[in-house]
Design a protein around this motif. Structure first.
Motif, short mmCIF file in Angstrom:
data_model
loop_
_atom_site.label_atom_id
_atom_site.label_comp_id
_atom_site.label_asym_id
_atom_site.label_seq_id
_atom_site.Cartn_x
_atom_site.Cartn_y
_atom_site.Cartn_z
N ALA A 16 0.89 -1.24 -0.06
CA ALA A 16 -0.05 -0.11 -0.03
C ALA A 16 0.80 1.26 -0.09
O ALA A 16 0.58 2.14 -0.75
CB ALA A 16 -0.71 0.04 1.16
N ASN A 17 1.97 1.16 0.56
CA ASN A 17 3.03 2.40 0.74
C ASN A 17 3.88 2.30 -0.43
O ASN A 17 4.89 3.10 -0.33
CB ASN A 17 3.57 2.84 1.95
N GLY A 18 4.10 1.24 -1.19
CA GLY A 18 5.00 1.07 -2.24
C GLY A 18 6.43 0.26 -1.84
O GLY A 18 6.99 0.06 -2.51
N GLY A 19 6.30 0.02 -0.24
CA GLY A 19 7.39 -1.02 -0.09
C GLY A 19 8.83 -0.17 -0.40
O GLY A 19 8.99 0.98 -0.51
N ILE A 20 9.88 -1.07 -0.76
CA ILE A 20 11.13 -0.68 -1.19
C ILE A 20 11.13 0.05 -2.54
O ILE A 20 12.14 0.80 -2.79
CB ILE A 20 11.95 -1.86 -1.10
N PHE A 21 10.08 -0.11 -3.48
CA PHE A 21 9.93 0.62 -4.56
C PHE A 21 9.41 2.03 -4.52
O PHE A 21 9.70 2.87 -5.47
CB PHE A 21 9.40 -0.17 -5.52
N GLY A 22 8.62 2.30 -3.54
CA GLY A 22 8.22 3.34 -3.45
C GLY A 22 7.11 3.91 -4.39
O GLY A 22 6.80 5.01 -4.63
N LYS A 23 6.58 2.66 -4.91
CA LYS A 23 5.27 2.90 -5.81
C LYS A 23 4.58 1.53 -5.87
O LYS A 23 4.97 0.60 -5.56
CB LYS A 23 5.98 3.18 -7.26
N SER A 98 6.42 -5.89 -1.17
CA SER A 98 6.31 -4.62 -1.74
C SER A 98 5.45 -4.60 -2.89
O SER A 98 5.04 -3.37 -3.34
CB SER A 98 7.68 -4.00 -2.27
N VAL A 99 4.97 -5.68 -3.28
CA VAL A 99 4.25 -5.89 -4.52
C VAL A 99 2.88 -6.42 -4.41
O VAL A 99 2.76 -7.34 -3.14
CB VAL A 99 5.07 -6.50 -5.65
N LEU A 100 2.17 -6.51 -5.32
CA LEU A 100 0.71 -7.38 -5.30
C LEU A 100 1.17 -8.14 -6.57
O LEU A 100 1.66 -7.99 -7.73
CB LEU A 100 -0.69 -6.58 -5.65
N LYS A 134 -9.77 -1.93 -6.93
CA LYS A 134 -9.77 -2.14 -5.44
C LYS A 134 -8.36 -1.67 -4.79
O LYS A 134 -8.17 -1.01 -3.73
CB LYS A 134 -10.00 -3.63 -5.03
N TYR A 135 -7.05 -2.17 -5.57
CA TYR A 135 -5.88 -1.98 -5.08
C TYR A 135 -5.14 -0.53 -5.76
O TYR A 135 -4.05 -0.39 -5.13
CB TYR A 135 -4.93 -3.25 -5.08
N GLN A 136 -5.70 -0.16 -6.61
CA GLN A 136 -5.18 1.18 -7.16
C GLN A 136 -3.64 1.03 -7.48
O GLN A 136 -2.70 1.69 -7.03
CB GLN A 136 -5.41 2.29 -6.20
#
Length: 209
Positions: A16-23, A98-100, A134-136
């Motif tokens: 949700a906050n982008g994790g280590i990728f910041g996106k 960090s991802v979906l 849902k997850y944008q």
């Protein structure tokens, strides 16, 4: 359970906050197939407990206590193309948290190279939009050109190709109901012949394009 989604996505705890990728990045696989380890997987779409199968696949992969299997190499190669280096268990956890990860087809295939029917791909497009709404996600990286060619054309706009070493990679974006854009591209399927260092360079261009 939503109307179109059967295999629920794996959503990393830091997605949700982008994790280590910041996106917010969605990794889009094409399908599950029967020998990936689900009990009675040939009848998977008849059993609601298998709705969490995608999540179980990633959790098994991230569990270093599990015996390593051939299909896991696909995930190793791909994760390296996200960070541009060889990965260890600590980095692996950071990446996938960090991802979906979502598999496009909502029915199981009989083997790793098997394609779905036209109707199955069409229905899968509805599921993809539900997950996006849902997850944008901000970015989608699809696995393989066959999947890329089958992704829905609705709410789609073409972008400029990314060109690295003379090879053209198509891009574009979906427009969500709130007007936000989800940029998308495809890598070669990481199961075979995948140069993770090359695709790292492409993916970095994708983020900045």
């Amino acid at each position: 359970m939503t109307n179109h989604i059967f295999f629920q996505p794996f959503v990393g705890k830091d997605y949700a906050n982008g994790g280590i990728f910041g996106k917010r990045i969605m990794i889009l696989g094409e399908s599950h197939y029967c020998d990936e380890g689900c009990s009675d997987f040939g009848n998977c779409c008849l059993h609601r407990e298998c709705a969490s199968f995608t999540q179980g696949v990633i959790n098994d992969y991230l569990d270093d206590g599990k015996e390593r299997q051939n299909w896991m190499r696909t995930f190793v190669k791909f994760e390296r193309s996200l960070v541009g280096k060889e990965t260890d268990q600590a980095m692996r956890l950071k990446i996938w948290n960090s991802v979906l990860f979502f598999n496009y087809l909502q029915v199981a295939m009989g083997g790793p190279r098997e394609a779905g029917t036209s109707a199955q791909y069409h229905q899968a497009g509805d599921a993809l939009f539900e997950v996006m709404e849902k997850y944008q996600p901000e970015y989608i990286i699809a696995w393989g050109n066959r999947l890329w060619d089958k992704m829905p054309g609705e709410y789609w706009q073409n972008g400029d190709d990314i060109v690295v070493d003379g090879y053209h990679v198509a891009t574009g974006w979906y427009v969500l109901s709130n007007g936000k854009r989800v940029k998308a591209m495809a890598v070669n399927h990481p199961s075979v012949g995948y140069s993770w260092d090359y695709w790292y360079r492409v993916i970095q261009r994708f983020y900045s394009a």
